[in-house]
Design an enzyme around this catalytic site. Structure first.
Site, mmCIF file in Angstrom:
data_model
loop_
_atom_site.group_PDB
_atom_site.id
_atom_site.type_symbol
_atom_site.label_atom_id
_atom_site.label_comp_id
_atom_site.label_asym_id
_atom_site.label_seq_id
_atom_site.Cartn_x
_atom_site.Cartn_y
_atom_site.Cartn_z
ATOM 1 N N ARG A 104 0.938 -1.203 0.064
ATOM 2 C CA ARG A 104 -0.147 -0.229 -0.023
ATOM 3 C C ARG A 104 1.018 1.274 0.037
ATOM 4 N NH1 ARG A 104 -4.301 1.485 4.614
ATOM 5 N NH2 ARG A 104 -2.473 1.807 5.938
ATOM 6 N N THR A 108 -0.666 7.666 -0.932
ATOM 7 C CA THR A 108 -1.833 7.478 -1.581
ATOM 8 C C THR A 108 -2.827 6.494 -0.989
ATOM 9 O OG1 THR A 108 -1.483 5.828 -3.159
ATOM 10 C CG2 THR A 108 -0.833 8.376 -3.839
ATOM 11 N N ASP A 200 1.203 -2.325 12.058
ATOM 12 C CA ASP A 200 1.492 -2.913 10.717
ATOM 13 C C ASP A 200 1.750 -4.109 10.797
ATOM 14 O OD1 ASP A 200 2.992 -1.603 7.925
ATOM 15 O OD2 ASP A 200 3.151 -3.772 8.246
ATOM 16 N N ASP A 203 5.108 -5.733 9.508
ATOM 17 C CA ASP A 203 6.219 -5.248 10.324
ATOM 18 C C ASP A 203 6.173 -6.242 11.624
ATOM 19 O OD1 ASP A 203 7.230 -3.241 8.471
ATOM 20 O OD2 ASP A 203 6.286 -1.794 9.500
HETATM 21 O O1 LIG Z 1 -6.879 -2.743 3.222
HETATM 22 P P1 LIG Z 1 -5.544 -1.949 2.737
HETATM 23 O O2 LIG Z 1 -5.789 -0.257 3.005
HETATM 24 O O3 LIG Z 1 -5.191 -1.841 1.530
HETATM 25 O O4 LIG Z 1 -4.534 -2.200 3.788
HETATM 26 C C1 LIG Z 1 -4.266 -3.447 4.176
HETATM 27 C C2 LIG Z 1 -2.869 -3.949 3.461
HETATM 28 O O5 LIG Z 1 -1.904 -2.999 4.128
HETATM 29 C C3 LIG Z 1 -1.053 -4.195 4.719
HETATM 30 O O6 LIG Z 1 0.076 -4.464 3.705
HETATM 31 P P2 LIG Z 1 1.218 -3.629 3.581
HETATM 32 O O7 LIG Z 1 0.951 -2.361 2.536
HETATM 33 O O8 LIG Z 1 1.483 -2.820 4.792
HETATM 34 O O9 LIG Z 1 2.294 -4.432 3.024
HETATM 35 P P3 LIG Z 1 3.184 -5.561 3.681
HETATM 36 O O10 LIG Z 1 2.592 -6.645 4.030
HETATM 37 O O11 LIG Z 1 4.339 -5.823 2.746
HETATM 38 O O12 LIG Z 1 3.613 -4.876 5.063
HETATM 39 C C4 LIG Z 1 -1.942 -5.150 4.866
HETATM 40 O O13 LIG Z 1 -1.086 -6.405 4.976
HETATM 41 C C5 LIG Z 1 -2.520 -5.332 3.544
HETATM 42 O O14 LIG Z 1 -2.355 -5.817 2.675
HETATM 43 O O1 LIG Z 2 -3.758 -1.054 10.319
HETATM 44 C C1 LIG Z 2 -3.191 -1.628 9.397
HETATM 45 C C2 LIG Z 2 -3.606 -1.134 8.015
HETATM 46 C C3 LIG Z 2 -3.142 -1.410 7.145
HETATM 47 N N1 LIG Z 2 -2.135 -2.400 7.198
HETATM 48 C C4 LIG Z 2 -1.740 -2.811 8.506
HETATM 49 O O2 LIG Z 2 -0.893 -3.747 8.434
HETATM 50 N N2 LIG Z 2 -2.198 -2.277 9.511
HETATM 51 MG MG LIG Z 3 2.794 -3.542 6.078
#
Ligand SMILES: O=P(O)(O)OC[C@H]1O[C@H](OP(=O)(O)OP(=O)(O)O)[C@H](O)[C@@H]1O
Ligand SMILES: O=c1cc[nH]c(=O)[nH]1
Ligand SMILES: [Mg+2]
Length: 209
Positions: A104, A108, A200, A203
């Site tokens: 994400r 944006t 997150d 993370d």
């Molecule tokens: O519903 P949304 O607003 O799209 O957010 C949710 C997304 O955000 C996080 O991923 P992230 O972008 O942090 O990637 P990661 O899993 O690599 O940390 C999570 O694991 C989802 O995939």
């Molecule tokens: O709360 C949140 C939103 C998006 N992605 C995450 O990992 N946590």
């Molecule tokens: Mg993430």
């Protein structure tokens, strides 16, 4: 027609609220996400079809049951979705695994695609898309669109924590998809994070940041 299934189970709720705590470290977070995924898988497979099969017990022959058709495919949304795969494999060891890479954009909040590799016969399987977090819904909606573009028809989405905003987006864009939610939280904050949430998920699973 899909439906929204908010799981209402004390064991699941206990485990989810436990890992929300900021002092829970990577090892424990990862282990408990695996347990949560196992429990969620049990609930999300309730509607799987069975077929008759003749089996012999040590006593007699009987008409037994086994899962019908091809086995399931599990598709984690990278990275955080990877944390849910092991738990599901404990329940369905023969499942095929696909991967969809999306992150994400922090400004944006739009999903950015970087990887997609699916089992060759994915369109003939029941597919479980997994990601612990459903926030704006951008990532999960995009992942499911990618699968549909490749001909996948039977899709379920499993997430540990969802925000109402994400659920609304999924209902609008993918009304045919069943969504299994561990806990439905209150809202999103100004950075698109789920409140109260757990931070997150990626993370916390991988110990990054
Ligand atoms: O519903 P949304 O607003 O799209 O957010 C949710 C997304 O955000 C996080 O991923 P992230 O972008 O942090 O990637 P990661 O899993 O690599 O940390 C999570 O694991 C989802 O995939
Ligand atoms: O709360 C949140 C939103 C998006 N992605 C995450 O990992 N946590
Ligand atoms: Mg993430």
């Amino acid at each position: 027609m899909g439906g929204i299934h908010v799981m209402d189970h004390p064991l699941l709720r206990h485990k989810i609220d436990y890992i929300r705590r900021k002092e829970v470290g990577t090892k424990e977070f990862r282990e408990i996400i695996e347990e949560i995924s196992m429990l969620m898988c049990y609930e999300a497979t309730r509607e799987l079809k069975l077929e008759d099969v003749e089996i012999e017990t040590p006593i007699c022959t009987m008409q037994g049951k086994e899962l019908a058709g091809r086995k399931l495919a599990v598709v984690p949304i990278l990275r955080a979705g990877l944390g849910m795969v092991e738990g599901i494999l404990h329940m369905i060891p023969a499942a095929k695994i696909g991967h969809i890479g999306l992150y994400r954009d922090p400004e944006t909040l739009e999903p950015v695609e970087y990887y997609c590799k699916l089992p060759a016969d994915c369109d003939k399987r029941e597919v479980f898309v997994v990601d612990p977090m459903l926030a704006t819904g951008g990532s999960s909606a995009a992942a499911i669109t990618m699968l549909k573009e490749k001909g996948v028809k039977n899709i379920r989405f499993l997430c540990v924590i969802a925000a109402p905003e994400g659920v609304e987006k999924m209902k609008k864009e993918h009304p045919d998809v069943d969504i299994y939610i561990g806990v439905l939280d209150e809202k999103l904050n100004e950075h698109g994070y789920i409140v109260p949430g757990l931070g997150d998920a990626g993370d916390r699973i991988f110990g990054t940041k």
